[in-house]
Structure formats: structure tokens, C-alpha cells
Design a protein around this motif. Structure first.
Motif, PDB file in Angstrom:
ATOM      1  N   HIS A 173      -1.332 -23.787 -17.519  1.00 58.96           N
ATOM      2  CA  HIS A 173      -1.701 -22.476 -18.048  1.00 58.96           C
ATOM      3  C   HIS A 173      -0.748 -22.063 -19.161  1.00 58.96           C
ATOM      4  O   HIS A 173      -1.175 -21.605 -20.211  1.00 58.96           O
ATOM      5  CB  HIS A 173      -1.682 -21.440 -16.934  1.00 58.96           C
TER       6      HIS A 173
ATOM      7  N   PRO B  27      -7.500 -25.496 -23.574  1.00 57.19           N
ATOM      8  CA  PRO B  27      -7.845 -25.112 -24.952  1.00 57.19           C
ATOM      9  C   PRO B  27      -9.236 -25.664 -25.312  1.00 57.19           C
ATOM     10  O   PRO B  27      -9.555 -26.780 -24.913  1.00 57.19           O
ATOM     11  CB  PRO B  27      -6.752 -25.782 -25.777  1.00 57.19           C
TER      12      PRO B  27
ATOM     13  N   ASP C  70      -2.606 -12.708 -23.646  1.00 56.13           N
ATOM     14  CA  ASP C  70      -1.756 -13.434 -24.586  1.00 56.13           C
ATOM     15  C   ASP C  70      -2.113 -13.007 -26.015  1.00 56.13           C
ATOM     16  O   ASP C  70      -3.208 -13.289 -26.520  1.00 56.13           O
ATOM     17  CB  ASP C  70      -1.952 -14.945 -24.395  1.00 56.13           C
TER      18      ASP C  70
ATOM     19  N   LEU D 256      -1.545 -23.689 -27.023  1.00 56.81           N
ATOM     20  CA  LEU D 256      -2.435 -24.727 -27.562  1.00 56.81           C
ATOM     21  C   LEU D 256      -3.750 -24.104 -28.021  1.00 56.81           C
ATOM     22  O   LEU D 256      -4.276 -24.454 -29.085  1.00 56.81           O
ATOM     23  CB  LEU D 256      -2.714 -25.800 -26.505  1.00 56.81           C
TER      24      LEU D 256
ATOM     25  N   ASN E 228      -1.437 -24.110 -22.140  1.00 55.38           N
ATOM     26  CA  ASN E 228      -2.783 -23.873 -22.671  1.00 55.38           C
ATOM     27  C   ASN E 228      -2.842 -22.710 -23.637  1.00 55.38           C
ATOM     28  O   ASN E 228      -3.562 -22.759 -24.619  1.00 55.38           O
ATOM     29  CB  ASN E 228      -3.755 -23.604 -21.520  1.00 55.38           C
ATOM     30  N   GLN E 229      -2.089 -21.647 -23.336  1.00 56.74           N
ATOM     31  CA  GLN E 229      -2.172 -20.467 -24.194  1.00 56.74           C
ATOM     32  C   GLN E 229      -1.772 -20.795 -25.632  1.00 56.74           C
ATOM     33  O   GLN E 229      -2.576 -20.591 -26.528  1.00 56.74           O
ATOM     34  CB  GLN E 229      -1.300 -19.337 -23.622  1.00 56.74           C
TER      35      GLN E 229
ATOM     36  N   VAL F 188      -3.261 -15.749 -28.515  1.00 59.13           N
ATOM     37  CA  VAL F 188      -4.651 -16.191 -28.336  1.00 59.13           C
ATOM     38  C   VAL F 188      -5.592 -15.147 -28.949  1.00 59.13           C
ATOM     39  O   VAL F 188      -6.539 -15.473 -29.670  1.00 59.13           O
ATOM     40  CB  VAL F 188      -4.940 -16.400 -26.835  1.00 59.13           C
TER      41      VAL F 188
END
Lengths: 594, 209
Positions: free
Chosen positions: A381, B108, B15, A387, A384-385, B18
């Protein structure tokens, strides 16, 4: 190690010397006392001998005085009385060679009768050989005595023609006054005693011993002394200073003041005793008119040379030195050996502690590796953010560039953002690598709030899945602690994971775990409280031991490793039952110096 | 035009990176978007008429994505939801879809794929919106009829002949015919078949069911 052992060994050897010295001192005192006793015994025998000898002379004198022949002579009317007396004296001197002479001196000082010992061949002096003794001291003094009183001359040398007769002839004259029937003084009876005989007898007592026996007169002149050249000083004008008084004034002072005693002189130990020769006169009590026996005295003394005493002690000193010489090196060596042993023991203990810490680090490492699987979800996790952001920025930039009408300043902004996101990924990967690395403990100033956040973040997916509320209570402004980041994180991870597992058996509304920090003095206390069933009191005591577990699949290493980590940081892992049920595990870490 | 009328993509993710990157991409694609750091922030803005599609990260502090979905449904909001997740395991997907998500994408993601999904979602939203518009129109037409006309209509669409309708309602056949011509004129239909179609659009069900 030697820097301690050598002084210690020397000190112990010095201590060991004490009993030896004490023993030597006691022995020396005892030996000295022994010597004194021995010297005093010699002196006592010599004293008795001197008194006896003089007593027998006096006894003989009285015997001669009471003879019939003497009475005849004094009556003066019996013809041939002088010849009979001379014959009598000749027999007497023949029988008693101790006498040099027996003589009767008339009231006018002229000899009336005289028998000479003449070295074993006694002769009666003929009329021409008779001398005038009117100026002799013993005649004059005896003439002043009363009836029955005895005069004893000093032990003196015989003079011949005004000079000392050679070889030396010591003589002791005992005299008594003669009275006529009318009470008138008629003259003096004198017995001359061979002083040599007395001196020889006295010296015999000291023979075989280490000491010399001396006889001194009242003026301190030697009658028998250490050296013939020192004797009879009063008889030779050139020897007049040869007295003990001149040689050892202090010793002489003592001798004059005391009847008996001991004094240390340069030459040795001087033991002395005053002798009153007249004290042994058997008839003294019958003759109250006699002069006080204490008027006349000699001093008997022995000199025990220092060498004799120290020779006696030398043997003991040798023995003691030999024993000490053997025991001291043994003691010294033993001290070195024991010090070496204890140093080795301490080294071994340190080695064992070091191994224990290594084992803890090893186990902790294995424990972390086992945790990696659990961490993976959180890791995924976390990675992932950034990325996601990266690929999204990339796509946006590509589209912008492809369209040709793109705003380059925006694209630049996105590329910068991509770089930042890549750094985020890198930091996360570094964190994981650090977590699984095998290494030494490296305490650094550490923000515990950050560590708690990291651990709680890592375990939150698991907590969410189990519907466990995971809370954090960290007051602001806590000081940093000095600790190893990875190890403390691991210790906390174990506690929080245990807590999450513990509350999972409760109904979901009761599943709650709170991690809190608090400042207590100079330590920060970390506690993990849960609302689970708590720990079985029977198990609570062994809780932190290895292989003790309540979980069907547990290895029982978690708490043990946590405890090891906490203890390696100088803290203590505690378990307390929570007041509202459940368990509270806590430990504290020392704050780092501000 | 109020904010509720514009079709937009609502980005909900804790986030910030993001969120910003998605805004950049959607801006490049030409899709209007708004972003929110939490489910609570989104709920403050949206209302019944808000149109669009929600890009929702399921895992957030505070209200989770799944909880947000429940609230949206309870409030009768018609926003479509695409769930984004970092850990795309099957149970999570099942829960998201059960809660009403139209799509489920793992982070992702491939940006191209995401854009396609968003477009598809927006298309679906547009269709749903159009469908809703037609239903509301038909319903309005039907509600404009008088009571007698509606009674006649209900019997007409079930295929009853005029004679049966007249006897059922207790009126003359002629009166039935008058009502029929009135209501057909009012609804703009030219046949019974068209009337049936209008009925289905308005009520969403077959006549007589």
C-alpha cells in the motif's frame, strides 16, 4: 590486570610478614629473659660462694682468737707461749693453704708471731724477719675496734718494698683486736686470705657460659674484669682511671643506686648484684658490737655480649626468614593466580553477556524476517501510492506532449512531482531493508511518536481486517529517547500484534488496542493496552520466557525477544492487568541527553 | 448552471500526490474533476442532483470507502463509484461491488485503462441520467391526465377492448372513445402500442404486473 595483582600481592606479603615479626619479637623477648635468668643464677651462686668463703675465713679467725695458746700469750706469764703459738699457726696454715699468712701484731705495731704460707711450704718467721706494721691500715683500724669486732680489709694486692709484688697476689685480710686480762688492747690477730682462690672460685660459675663474671669494689675498680690489664686499677698509679665508673658512667650510676639489676651497655647486657661479704658471718649475731656488715660491699656482675644474644636469635631469624621466603612467594603467586582467574571469570561473564546479546539480535532478526510477510501488505500500500502518482503524472505528461499544444511549465511541474514520488518509494524500500538487516545495536536519539506511528501504520490493515480499533495517544513535546530504531520498532510491533490477536476473540465492539506514550521522570514509557481477556495469572510469571505461548500456532518467542530488546536498552518489560479487563504491556526508555 | 448539473469526476483519496496526479491527468483528458481528502469532505459537497462519478480509495483514515458507498446509497445519490484499492484481493472486490461500485481498479493502474473506465462510467452515468429524464417526462405526461382518463388508460394498456372498458367503468362505449382520443392527444401517442411503451418508461414495469 597486573596493575592490580602486583600491588595486592605485595600488600598481602607485607601483611604476612607481621606474624613473623611478632613471633621474632616475642622470641627475642623470651630469649633475653632467659639470658637474664641465667645470668642472675650465675650471680646468685657467685654471691653465695663469696659470702661462704668470707664466712669461713671469719670462722677460722674466731677459732684462732679463742685458742688456748693465744690466751697464754695474752696472759703474758707463760714462757714459750710465742713459740707454741707459732707452731700452732704453722700447723694451721699447713692444713689450710687458702691462707697466705697468719700473724699477731703487738700493740706497738711490731709483729709478734708470723707464719707465711710461702706457696705451700709454710714457715715461721724468725725474729729478724718480723716486721713493723704500725702504719698498716688494717692494724690501725682493727686497733680501734671493740671486743669481738672483725675488720675485713679490701681485697688488695700484696706490696713488697712499696711496689706491687709480682706476680700479682690478691689478698684479703681479716683482723680482730686482742685484749689483755685487764681489758687493755694487746694487739691484732690477722689472717691473710689468698684472694686468687676466691676469684677463681667465682669465675668458675661463669665458665661454659657466654658471659664474663666481674667483681668490682666500691670504687668501681675491677678485681676480676674483662681484661687483666683493666684489673686492680687502684693499685697502679697509671691505671687509676680504669674503672667501670669511667668506662660506663650510666651503668655505674645504676649499680650504685640499685642492689641488683640489668643495664644495657655498648658491649652487652650487664647484670649486677651487690654482695655484702660480712653478711654471712655466722657469729655476727653473737657480736652485736661488730661493725655493720653492710658497710663493706663488692659488686658482682656479668656481661653478656650482644653477639651472644644475637647469635641465639640468628638461628630463629634464619628459620623465620626461610619460612617467610617460602610462604611469601607462594602467597604472591597465589594472589597473581587468583587475580588472573577472577579476571578470566569476568572476561568469561562479559563473553557470555556478549553472546547473549548476539543471540538476542539473531532471534530478533529472525523474528523480523518472520514479520516481513505481514509487513508486505502495508508495504504494498505504501509503495502503491507514490507509484500510482508516478504513472499518473507520466500519462498526463505524455498526453500533454503528444497533443503538441501542451503547457510545458505544467509538464515540468509533473516531472518534479514524479521525482519526489520516486524518493518516497526509495525511502520506503530503505525502511524495509533496514528492518530486515542483520546488524549491531545502534542507539540514536529517536522520536518514539514516529516509531509508534510507523508500527501502528504497518499493523492497521491487519487490525481493519479483524475489525479492531487501533488507537494512539501520544502527547506533544515528548523528548527523544536513546534507542535502536529497528529494535524498538520490533519490540513495539510484537506487543501491538499480540494485542490485536488478543482482542480478536472478543465481540467486535470490544476490540480495542491503544498505544500510548508518557513522560515519567527522565524516561518515556511506552504502553500497549488491550481489551482482550488478559493473561492467565498462572502464566503471568513465566510470560516473558522463551517458548511460553497461549497461541496454538505461537512459538512463544515474541515476548521473549521483546523483553531481550527492552533489557538491552536498559529497560524492563512489564505486564499489568488492565483495570477494566485486558492486558497492559509497558516498557520505558531513557531520554537522550538534550 | 449550478455545480450539481455539471458532470464531474470526484476524486476521494487521503494521499495528496495521488489526488494531484489524477487531477493533472483528467485535466489533460478534458474531464472536469474535483478532489477530496476524505469521504466526509465529499459528503459535504454532493447532493441529489449532483452528477458524475466517484474515484474512491477504499482505505482511508476516518470513514472508509465502503462506508461512504453505504451513505451515498442511503441518501439516494445517483453518483457512480469506481473503487481504487492497493490490495485487490477477492473479498475486498466482492464487498466493493456488493456495496454498489460499478468498477474496481487496482493501484497502481494503467492510466489509459483508468481513463477508459472513467469514460465508460461517465457514459453509463449519462445513459442513466437520460433514462431518468425520459422516465420523469413520461411520468409527468401520465400525471397530467384526469382521473377518468387514467382509469381508461390503465385498462387500455392491458389490452382491454372498448366494450369491456365501458362495462368495467359503468360508462358508455362512446364516452370511452372520447376519453381515449383525449388522452392520446395529451400524451402525443398515436397507437395503443405507443401508450404501452410510455407506461413502461414512466413506471418501469409491464402494465398489469
Amino acid at each position: 590486570m597486573l596493575s592490580v595483582a602486583v600491588p595486592l600481592g605485595l600488600a598481602l606479603c607485607l601483611l604476612l610478614a607481621l606474624p613473623f615479626l611478632l613471633h621474632y619479637h616475642l622470641e627475642e623477648t623470651r630469649a633475653r629473659q632467659h639470658a637474664l635468668d641465667s645470668e642472675n643464677r650465675v650471680l646468685e651462686l657467685a654471691q653465695q660462694a663469696a659470702v661462704q668463703e668470707v664466712a669461713s675465713v671469719l670462722s677460722d679467725l674466731r677459732f684462732l682468737h679463742e685458742q688456748n695458746e693465744m690466751r697464754d700469750l695474752l696472759r703474758g706469764d707463760a714462757p714459750g707461749a710465742r713459740e707454741r703459738l707459732a707452731a700452732e699457726y704453722l700447723t694451721f696454715v699447713s692444713q689450710k693453704p687458702r691462707y697466705e699468712q697468719a700473724a699477731v701484731i703487738g700493740a706497738d705495731g711490731g709483729e709478734v708471731v708470723r707464719v707465711d704460707g710461702n706457696d705451700g711450704r709454710p714457715t715461721v718467721a724468725g725474729a729478724p724477719a718480723l716486721q713493723w706494721k704500725g702504719d698498716c691500715a688494717h692494724f690501725q683500724e682493727t686497733m680501734r675496734l671493740g671486743r669481738g669486732e672483725v675488720h675485713l680489709s679490701p681485697l688488695d694486692l700484696i706490696l713488697q718494698g712499696g711496689a706491687v709484688q709480682m706476680p700479682l697476689k690478691p689478698v684479703l685480710r681479716a683482723s680482730v683486736a686482742l685484749f689483755g686480762a685487764g681489758g687493755e688492747r694487746r694487739g691484732v690477730l690477722t689472717l691473710s686470705y689468698h684472694g686468687r682462690r676466691l676469684l677463681t672460685r667465682l669465675r668458675a660459675y661463669a665458665q661454659g657460659g657466654a658471659s664474663q663474671l666481674w667483681l668490682l669494689n666500691e670504687q668501681g675498680y675491677w678485681l676480676a674484669g674483662p681484661d687483666p690489664a683493666l684489673e686492680w686499677g687502684f693499685a697502679f698509679p697509671e691505671r687509676s682511671d680504669r674503672t667501670l665508673a669511667a668506662r660506663e658512667p650510666e651503668a655505674w650510676e645504676r649499680i650504685r643506686a640499685e642492689v641488683a639489676g640489668t643495664v644495657d651497655t655498648a658491649d652487652g647486657l650487664l647484670t649486677f648484684r651487690r654482695v655484702y661479704p660480712l653478711a654471712g658471718d655466722a657469729s655476727a649475731s653473737d657480736a652485736p658490737a661488730m661493725a655493720s656488715p653492710h658497710r663493706y660491699s663488692w659488686t658482682l656482675a656479668t656481661l653478656l655480649p650482644h653477639a651472644a644474644l644475637s647469635k641465639r636469635m640468628a638461628g630463629l631469624a634464619g628459620t623465620l626468614l626461610a619460612v617467610y621466603g617460602v610462604t611469601a612467594p607462594l602467597l604472591f603467586g597465589g594472589t597473581l593466580w587468583l587475580t588472573y582467574r577472577s579476571a578470566r571469570g569476568r572476561a568469561r561473564l562479559r563473553e557470555a553477556q556478549r553472546r547473549e546479546r548476539e543471540r538476542m539480535l539473531e532471534l530478533a532478526h529472525a523474528n523480523r524476517l518472520a514479520s516481513v510477510g505481514e509487513m508486505a501488505t502495508q508495504m504494498a500500500h505504501q509503495v502503491n501510492q507514490p507509484l500510482t502518482a508516478i504513472v499518473t503524472y507520466c500519462a498526463a505528461a505524455q498526453r500533454s506532449l503528444q497533443s503538441g499544444a501542451g503547457d510545458l511549465s505544467r509538464v515540468r511541474e509533473w516531472v518534479d512531482a514524479i521525482g519526489e514520488e520516486a524518493q518516497r518509494v526509495s525511502a520506503i524500500v530503505r525502511g524495509l531493508r533496514e528492518f530486515v538487516r542483520r546488524g549491531k545495536m545502534a542507539p540514536v536519539p529517536l522520536d518514539l511518536g514516529e516509531v509508534v506511528a510507523g508500527v501502528v501504520g504497518a499493523l492497521r490493515p491487519d487490525a481493519d481486517r479483524r475489525r479492531v480499533k487501533l488507537g494512539v495517544e501520544t502527547p506533544a513535546g515528548l523528548p527523544a529517547v536513546l534507542a535502536d530504531r529497528v529494535l524498538v520498532a520490533q519490540a513495539l510491533l510484537n506487543l501491538v500484534r499480540n494485542a490485536i490477536e488478543a482482542v480478536s476473540v472478543e465481540p467486535s465492539e470490544r476490540r480495542r488496542v491503544v498505544v500510548s506514550l508518557a513522560l515519567e521522570g527522565d524516561r518515556v514509557v511506552v504502553s500497549v493496552a488491550d481489551t482482550g481477556p488478559g493473561v492467565d495469572p498462572g502464566l503471568a510469571g513465566r510470560l516473558f520466557e522463551s517458548f511460553v505461548t497461549t497461541k496454538p500456532e505461537g512459538l512463544g518467542m515474541g515476548l521473549s525477544i521483546t523483553r531481550s530488546i527492552v533489557e538491552a536498552h536498559g529497560g524492563q518489560l512489564r505486564y499489568d492487568p488492565a483495570p477494566s479487563g485486558g492486558a497492559v504491556f509497558s516498557f520505558s526508555l531513557r531520554r537522550s541527553a538534550p | 448552471m449550478s455545480a450539481g448539473d455539471e458532470v464531474r469526476v470526484f476524486i476521494v483519496d487521503d494521499d495528496a500526490s495521488v489526488r494531484r496526479s489524477l487531477r493533472a491527468l483528467l485535466g489533460e483528458v478534458g474531464v472536469p474533476a474535483a478532489d477530496f481528502p476524505s469521504a466526509e469532505a465529499l459528503l459535504e459537497v454532493v447532493h441529489e442532483d449532483t452528477r458524475g462519478c466517484v474515484l474512491l480509495d477504499v482505505r482511508m483514515p476516518g470513514m472508509s470507502g465502503l462506508q461512504l458507498q453505504e451513505v451515498l446509497r442511503e441518501r439516494g445519490l445517483k453518483l457512480l463509484v469506481i473503487v481504487l484499492t492497493g490490495h485487490a484481493d477477492v473479498p475486498m472486490a466482492v464487498r466493493a461491488m456488493k456495496a454498489g461500485a460499478v468498477d474496481f481498479i487496482e493501484k497502481p493502474f494503467n492510466p489509459q485503462l483508468l481513463i477508459e473506465r472513467i469514460q465508460a462510467c461517465l457514459d453509463a452515468e449519462a445513459q442513466a441520467h437520460a433514462r431518468g429524464q425520459r422516465r420523469r417526462d413520461a411520468e409527468a405526461l401520465l400525471r397530467s391526465l384526469s382521473t377518468r382518463e387514467r382509469e381508461v388508460l390503465e385498462l387500455l394498456v392491458t389490452g382491454k377492448p372498448s366494450k369491456v372498458i365501458a362495462s368495467t367503468l359503468g360508462i358508455s362505449e362512446k364516452t370511452v372513445d372520447v376519453h381515449r382520443s383525449h388522452l392520446m392527444r395529451k400524451t402525443g401517442t398515436r397507437s395503443v402500442a405507443e401508450l404501452v411503451q410510455l407506461w413502461v418508461v414512466a413506471w418501469g414495469k409491464e402494465p398489469g404486473s
